[in-house]
Scaffold this active site. Structure first.
Site, PDB file in Angstrom:
ATOM      1  N   SER A  43       0.833  -1.206   0.000  1.00 11.62           N
ATOM      2  CA  SER A  43       0.000   0.000   0.000  1.00 11.62           C
ATOM      3  C   SER A  43       0.877   1.270   0.000  1.00 11.62           C
ATOM      4  O   SER A  43       1.698   1.422  -0.903  1.00 11.62           O
ATOM      5  CB  SER A  43      -0.950  -0.062   1.195  1.00 11.62           C
ATOM      6  OG  SER A  43      -1.983   0.862   1.059  1.00 11.62           O
ATOM      7  N   ASP A  93     -10.129  -3.374  -5.311  1.00 14.24           N
ATOM      8  CA  ASP A  93      -9.222  -2.446  -4.642  1.00 14.24           C
ATOM      9  C   ASP A  93      -9.159  -1.177  -5.496  1.00 14.24           C
ATOM     10  O   ASP A  93      -8.930  -1.261  -6.713  1.00 14.24           O
ATOM     11  CB  ASP A  93      -7.828  -3.105  -4.559  1.00 14.24           C
ATOM     12  CG  ASP A  93      -6.789  -2.229  -3.883  1.00 14.24           C
ATOM     13  OD1 ASP A  93      -7.125  -1.096  -3.480  1.00 14.24           O
ATOM     14  OD2 ASP A  93      -5.636  -2.690  -3.753  1.00 14.24           O
ATOM     15  N   HIS A 124      -8.313  -4.818  -0.901  1.00 15.03           N
ATOM     16  CA  HIS A 124      -7.180  -4.094  -0.338  1.00 15.03           C
ATOM     17  C   HIS A 124      -6.931  -4.523   1.110  1.00 15.03           C
ATOM     18  O   HIS A 124      -7.849  -4.561   1.908  1.00 15.03           O
ATOM     19  CB  HIS A 124      -7.415  -2.587  -0.386  1.00 15.03           C
ATOM     20  CG  HIS A 124      -6.163  -1.810  -0.103  1.00 15.03           C
ATOM     21  ND1 HIS A 124      -5.202  -1.594  -1.064  1.00 15.03           N
ATOM     22  CD2 HIS A 124      -5.678  -1.271   1.039  1.00 15.03           C
ATOM     23  CE1 HIS A 124      -4.197  -0.930  -0.518  1.00 15.03           C
ATOM     24  NE2 HIS A 124      -4.461  -0.729   0.750  1.00 15.03           N
TER      25      HIS A 124
END
Ligand SMILES: *[C@@H]1O[C@H](CO)[C@@H](O)[C@H](O)[C@H]1NC(C)=O
Length: 405
Positions: A187, A345, A375
């Site tokens: 991320s 995501d 995610h």
């Protein structure tokens, strides 16, 4: 009283319930997790008043959840908390092997929107890389976070720690093979890993460079919040579009009132001469994405938007914040890449576009796309927050490193 209880149950079920695609397995578990996050943090629409409060609340929840659900340290793995070039790091060393055997090395930047998370969340990963025949020395970097700092400080912290690790003396001290050092992150950590990999690739003063970059659903650009994945997954659990925009706005030290403007791409209008057609083409998903992901989506390019945003928020055009904006001459020098993307995501297309641009520049890329992924799934691998897709993703990741690092 019975009516009241029934009513309360319906109310709670309504709060938890989020419509999810059929492909997502264990949907109720994900809904519970999402409701938990929504309770602890607040959404971008409330952010101007509670932004800070909310991230702190979120952090507490994250910490509690992850530390409770991650298994303890693995026997034989040596863990030390030290500093690299003044930046706190946690180093995991595998059990000592045979004399003269060089080991692999891996620098890891954790995720959390440049505002949340700590290296201790990686204690399980750290141990996993050491064992499992990977025989890797793992360095997890405790870069500083919002609100204490903004861009470029987290990036500079990561870069300093990475350069220190890659110095021949430090690699020798840990008995690491200089040809087998990876940079990785998930991320926002994937954003930092991609940015650091680019900088080190073009830095002629570095004699040792990373041989691979392994990016897990990385954040790579802030000019288009209307890619097909941002549009399709804007309300998806764990990371909504407005939450991701809020993280960007905080990271780039911009005003939280800009969140609704960013959501409609008002910050990247055609009026801005600084966004040249050449620059725009570097994130043109209409060209860079396969038809499978484009579906019937239309690019959202605004003719007239908000004035002066790029001057006020220069980070939007800075490749150190948005590695997808780097030119082909930089990408061509980047290490071989593994990019993990999830169908559900908002960041899916950031990762897919970067994969395509690296490939176009001649870099070998492995795309690991999870059709049932969401995610954050990579962090949810042990009871009670255990998702099958998370475990598959982790296994795939480890086996790629095994074969490619
Ligand atoms: C986007 O910009 C247009 C033109 O300046 C403006 O009318 C509109 O209100 C803006 N949208 C948002 C959400 O701020």
């Amino acid at each position: 009283i019975i009516y009241f209880l029934v009513f309360m149950h319906i109310l709670i079920a309504y709060y938890i319930y989020t419509p999810l695609p059929d492909a997502i397995q264990q949907p109720w578990k994900l809904m519970m997790l999402d409701a938990y996050f929504r309770t602890g943090c607040c959404r971008a629409d409330l952010a101007p008043h509670f932004g800070l409060l909310s991230t702190r609340g979120f952090e507490g929840i994250m910490k509690g959840l992850i530390s409770e659900s991650s298994p303890g340290p693995v026997p034989g793995v040596k863990v030390s908390d030290i500093t690299f070039a003044g930046i706190p790091v946690r180093v995991y060393e595998p059990p000592a092997g045979g004399e003269g055997h060089l080991r692999r090395g891996l620098v890891y930047f954790h995720g959390g929107g440049w505002a949340l998370g700590t290296t201790s969340e990686c204690k399980y990963f750290g141990s996993l890389f050491c064992i499992n025949k990977l025989n890797t020395v793992v360095v997890s970097v405790e870069y500083r976070l919002y609100p204490e700092v903004h861009f470029p400080v987290p990036y500079l912290d990561c870069l300093a720690a990475a350069k220190h690790f890659l110095s021949p003396e430090v690699l020798a001290k840990y008995a690491i093979d200089p040809e087998r050092v990876a940079v990785a992150g998930d991320s926002a950590g994937g954003n930092l890993a991609a940015a650091v990999a680019q900088e080190i690739s073009v830095d002629d003063s570095m004699s040792v460079k990373f041989s691979v970059q392994a990016l897990i659903y990385p954040v790579l650009q802030a000019l288009d919040f209307n890619t097909p994945s941002y549009v399709e997954n804007q309300y998806m659990p764990i990371l909504s579009r407005s939450f991701m925009i809020q993280f960007w706005v905080q990271y780039l030290n911009a005003d939280l009132s800009l969140v609704p403007q960013f959501a409609v791409n008002n910050h990247s209008t055609l009026q801005h001469s600084a966004i040249t057609p050449e620059l725009r083409s570097r994130l043109d998903w209409n060209v860079l994405l396969p038809q499978k992901y484009k579906k019937n989506h239309k690019p959202l390019i605004v003719e007239k938007g908000s004035h002066g945003v790029l001057k006020k928020v220069p980070g939007l055009l800075d490749v150190r914040a948005a590695p997808l904006l780097a030119g082909p001459e930089v990408l061509a020098k980047c290490p071989r890449a593994y990019i993990l993307t999830c169908e559900y995501d908002v960041l899916r297309d950031d990762g897919l576009m970067y994969a395509r641009r690296l490939q176009d520049a001649g870099v070998t890329v492995t795309i690991a796309h999870y059709e049932d992924g969401f995610h954050g799934c990579f962090s949810f691998i042990s009871w009670p927050l255990e998702f099958d897709v998370g475990k598959r993703a982790l296994r795939g990741y480890l086996s790629w490193l095994q074969n490619n690092l």
